[in-house]
Design an enzyme around this catalytic site. Structure first.
Site, short mmCIF file in Angstrom:
data_model
loop_
_atom_site.label_atom_id
_atom_site.label_comp_id
_atom_site.label_asym_id
_atom_site.label_seq_id
_atom_site.Cartn_x
_atom_site.Cartn_y
_atom_site.Cartn_z
N HIS A 176 3.81 -4.74 4.35
CA HIS A 176 2.89 -4.93 5.48
C HIS A 176 2.43 -6.37 5.51
CE1 HIS A 176 0.09 -4.40 8.59
NE2 HIS A 176 -0.54 -3.30 8.19
N HIS A 179 -1.38 -7.73 11.06
CA HIS A 179 -2.68 -7.18 11.43
C HIS A 179 -3.87 -7.82 10.73
CE1 HIS A 179 -0.41 -3.20 12.59
NE2 HIS A 179 0.05 -4.30 13.19
N TYR A 181 -4.22 -8.62 7.51
CA TYR A 181 -4.43 -8.28 6.11
C TYR A 181 -3.90 -9.41 5.22
CZ TYR A 181 -5.71 -3.83 8.12
OH TYR A 181 -6.33 -2.85 8.87
#
Length: 372
Positions: A176, A179, A181
């Site tokens: 990931h 977004h 992060y």
């Protein structure tokens, strides 16, 4: 190509897709969506049934909700699953088995929240809030800038999780990187003000992500696919961009390809919007074009609005997928991820491919509160 809409959808979406050792019967992916139904970070039988229902509905590949890697500062909730520790990994093994029994394929998404963490929250309450420069998304100094030791420890945690995914029988792994992060905090110039080799231009800001990809690649077999998810937008910063031009995108993705990324999952809020002026290509289309690697598109597929509007109280209605089929027919991107439509209806794909559009169950915000 058939003119009958149902036959056309079948011809386009039911094309097989292969990547390394991953062989999919169709082009539809379940998008990762945080659910917080894993008390103590351990996914149980209800989580296994939840994913298995989507596999039974015909989805070719499931990408799980984000799972915390084994680093003290990685998480922010006691109910988000871990991808470390014997109990959590045993739970994930059962999830993978349940999906495989239904004929599906599954990848865990590996996650570190970075500066999104609130100190005092589980799973490690006294763990610090860390990021590339200690800056929150709004630019305020509210955490610790990561040292080289911090960076090395986080990279090692991702590699350990990737190795565990392959050992448990998963079909690949996703990192990931979007977004807002931790990885994305390195990628975005607003949150990365470092003056060492991990900051500066696009190439410098990509170094941390590339080191994670390379470590994961070294920890798994050559045929085990590594997907990298990224976004231009950040939570509450929807106009943010890490690549202002196709050339910057090419630099960013090229470094990840060199590190060993096989697939790019391009998170947008509306799949049909063009990414750069002068072209109709969306972000996934550009990613495929400049990287030479396959890509996944995502964003409001089969629904009348995007996720932010839903959580502001606007009801989502089901829509046709003709524009999606147009783009996939010309191979703008390779796979399409479906999120809220699959939360609303685990049989979304089966119903679309059999022309049962009047039976589709639309997503509503109340579904977030249960694991159906």
């Amino acid at each position: 190509m058939p003119t009958n809409p149902v036959e056309r959808a079948k011809d386009i979406l039911l094309r097989p897709f292969s990547l390394g050792g991953l062989n999919l019967p169709n082009r539809v992916v379940m998008a990762p969506m945080t659910r917080e139904f894993s008390p103590g970070g351990v996914p149980g039988e209800d989580v296994a049934r939840y994913y298995a229902r989507r596999a039974a509905g015909g989805v070719g590949l499931i990408i799980t909700e984000g799972t915390y890697v084994g680093h003290d500062s990685a998480g922010n909730s006691a109910r988000v699953p871990h991808f470390y520790g014997d109990d959590a990994l045993a739970g994930w093994s059962a999830v993978a088995d349940a999906v495989h029994q239904e004929g599906g394929r599954i990848m865990p998404q590996l996650w570190h929240v970075g500066m999104d963490r609130t100190v005092g929250n589980p799973p490690v309450p006294d763990a610090p809030r860390i990021g590339p420069s200690g800056l929150a998304l709004d630019g305020t100094q509210s955490g610790h800038a990561m040292t080289q030791a911090d960076i090395d420890n986080v990279v090692a945690a991702y590699a350990s999780a990737a190795a565990a995914a392959e050992a448990l029988g998963f079909d690949g792994v996703e990192i990931h990187g979007g977004h807002g992060y931790l990885i994305d905090q390195f990628l975005w110039s607003r949150t990365n003000r470092r003056t060492d080799g991990y900051g500066g231009d696009v190439a410098g800001r990509t170094r941390f992500a590339a080191e994670i990809v390379a470590a994961c690649r070294a920890a798994v077999s050559d045929e085990f696919p590594i997907s990298f998810r990224f976004s231009q937008w950040k939570t509450s910063h929807y106009q943010a961009r890490i690549a202002e031009t196709p050339q910057e995108l090419e630099t960013f993705l090229g470094l990840l390809v060199e590190a060993g990324a096989d697939l790019f999952h391009c998170s947008t809020r509306r799949f049909h919007l063009p990414e750069f002026e002068g072209s109709d290509l969306n972000l996934a289309g550009w990613a495929k074009k400049v990287s030479g690697k396959p890509s996944i598109s995502v964003g409001s597929v089969g629904l009348s609005n995007e996720f932010l509007q839903v959580f502001q109280g606007e009801q989502a209605h089901t829509t046709d997928i003709e524009e999606l089929l147009d783009r996939m027919e010309r191979d703008e991107f390779d796979l399409v991820a479906v999120g809220r439509a699959l939360l609303g209806d685990p049989e979304w794909l089966a119903k679309v491919l059999s022309g049962r559009h009047d039976e589709l169950r639309p997503f509503h915000v109340g579904l977030v509160g249960s694991l159906s």
